[in-house]
Design a protein around this motif. Sequence first.
Motif, short mmCIF file in Angstrom:
data_model
loop_
_atom_site.label_atom_id
_atom_site.label_comp_id
_atom_site.label_asym_id
_atom_site.label_seq_id
_atom_site.Cartn_x
_atom_site.Cartn_y
_atom_site.Cartn_z
N GLY A 148 -28.77 46.80 69.68
CA GLY A 148 -28.22 47.43 70.77
C GLY A 148 -28.80 48.60 71.48
N THR A 149 -28.04 49.20 72.11
CA THR A 149 -28.43 50.46 72.52
C THR A 149 -28.13 51.50 71.56
OG1 THR A 149 -27.42 49.70 74.67
CG2 THR A 149 -28.21 52.25 74.65
N VAL A 150 -29.27 51.79 70.66
CA VAL A 150 -29.39 52.77 69.55
C VAL A 150 -30.12 53.95 69.85
CG1 VAL A 150 -29.78 52.83 67.03
CG2 VAL A 150 -28.88 50.78 67.96
N LEU A 151 -29.81 55.11 69.99
CA LEU A 151 -30.27 56.18 70.07
C LEU A 151 -30.72 56.61 68.67
CD1 LEU A 151 -28.34 57.92 72.83
CD2 LEU A 151 -30.60 56.54 73.04
N ARG A 152 -31.04 57.96 68.60
CA ARG A 152 -31.60 58.44 67.15
C ARG A 152 -30.35 58.37 65.93
NH1 ARG A 152 -34.85 64.08 65.93
NH2 ARG A 152 -34.71 63.80 63.49
N ILE A 153 -30.54 57.82 65.16
CA ILE A 153 -29.37 57.86 64.07
C ILE A 153 -29.27 58.69 63.35
CG2 ILE A 153 -28.33 56.45 62.29
CD1 ILE A 153 -29.44 53.68 63.60
N ASN A 154 -28.34 59.51 63.34
CA ASN A 154 -28.23 60.94 62.53
C ASN A 154 -28.06 60.70 60.97
OD1 ASN A 154 -26.46 61.95 65.15
ND2 ASN A 154 -28.47 62.80 64.55
N THR A 155 -27.07 59.89 60.62
CA THR A 155 -26.65 59.31 59.39
C THR A 155 -26.66 57.83 59.30
OG1 THR A 155 -25.53 61.63 58.79
CG2 THR A 155 -24.93 59.60 57.31
N GLN A 180 -23.94 48.24 73.78
CA GLN A 180 -22.96 47.94 72.76
C GLN A 180 -23.98 48.00 71.20
OE1 GLN A 180 -20.61 44.61 73.11
NE2 GLN A 180 -19.62 44.76 70.97
N VAL A 181 -23.30 48.50 70.44
CA VAL A 181 -24.01 48.77 69.05
C VAL A 181 -23.47 47.90 68.04
CG1 VAL A 181 -24.86 50.38 67.27
CG2 VAL A 181 -24.72 51.23 69.57
N GLN A 182 -24.37 46.91 67.46
CA GLN A 182 -23.97 46.42 66.25
C GLN A 182 -24.77 46.73 64.92
OE1 GLN A 182 -24.55 42.20 67.85
NE2 GLN A 182 -22.32 41.88 67.83
N LEU A 183 -23.91 46.70 63.95
CA LEU A 183 -24.57 46.88 62.56
C LEU A 183 -24.34 45.65 61.91
CD1 LEU A 183 -23.16 50.04 61.52
CD2 LEU A 183 -25.35 49.72 62.68
N VAL A 184 -25.37 45.12 61.18
CA VAL A 184 -25.51 43.40 60.49
C VAL A 184 -25.81 43.84 59.13
CG1 VAL A 184 -25.82 41.19 60.45
CG2 VAL A 184 -25.56 42.43 62.63
N GLU A 185 -24.86 43.50 58.27
CA GLU A 185 -25.35 43.68 56.74
C GLU A 185 -25.85 42.28 56.38
OE1 GLU A 185 -21.61 46.18 57.15
OE2 GLU A 185 -22.06 44.21 57.66
N SER A 186 -26.79 42.39 55.13
CA SER A 186 -27.22 41.11 54.23
C SER A 186 -27.24 41.59 52.80
CB SER A 186 -28.28 40.32 55.03
OG SER A 186 -29.43 41.31 55.08
N GLY A 187 -27.29 40.53 52.19
CA GLY A 187 -27.85 40.66 50.79
C GLY A 187 -26.69 40.68 49.68
N GLY A 188 -25.23 40.71 50.06
CA GLY A 188 -24.25 40.58 49.08
C GLY A 188 -24.30 39.22 48.22
N GLY A 189 -23.51 39.14 47.37
CA GLY A 189 -23.65 37.92 46.71
C GLY A 189 -22.67 37.93 45.44
N LEU A 190 -23.12 37.02 44.36
CA LEU A 190 -22.41 36.99 43.13
C LEU A 190 -23.37 37.24 42.03
CD1 LEU A 190 -19.69 36.06 41.72
CD2 LEU A 190 -20.89 33.86 41.71
#
Length: 115
Positions: free
Chosen positions: A26-33, A1-11
């Motif tokens: 997670g099980t991440v192979l080569r990311i194209n984009t 399972q792959v997870q993308l986690v963002e951070s850095g947002g705010g006001l």
Amino acid sequence: QVQLVESGGGLVQTGGSLRLSCGASGTVLRINTMGWYRQAPGSQRELVAVISDGAAKRYTDSVKDRFTVSRDGARNTAYLQMINLKPEDTAVYYCYAAFSGMSYWGKGTLVTVFS
């Protein structure tokens, strides 16, 4: 399972800066984009900026010269440096990654720009 986690947002005030980060795990192979989309209240999700594994970049016109997308391929991480932010940049920003014929999305991070 792959997870993308963002951070850095705010006001942030008009003219300010923020830097968003997105890590893939997670099980991440080569990311194209890898990159960023955003969705403002009452609007459709739109592309902000994406970067390929060959470092080709694409931006929506409204953020050119203000936003910079980058990635660290070794760490499966993408960044979005945003400067000179405007109220119209207010939105939930979603990390996006594509590889092995699949698209993945983060849960989003809120960016609010006030005047």
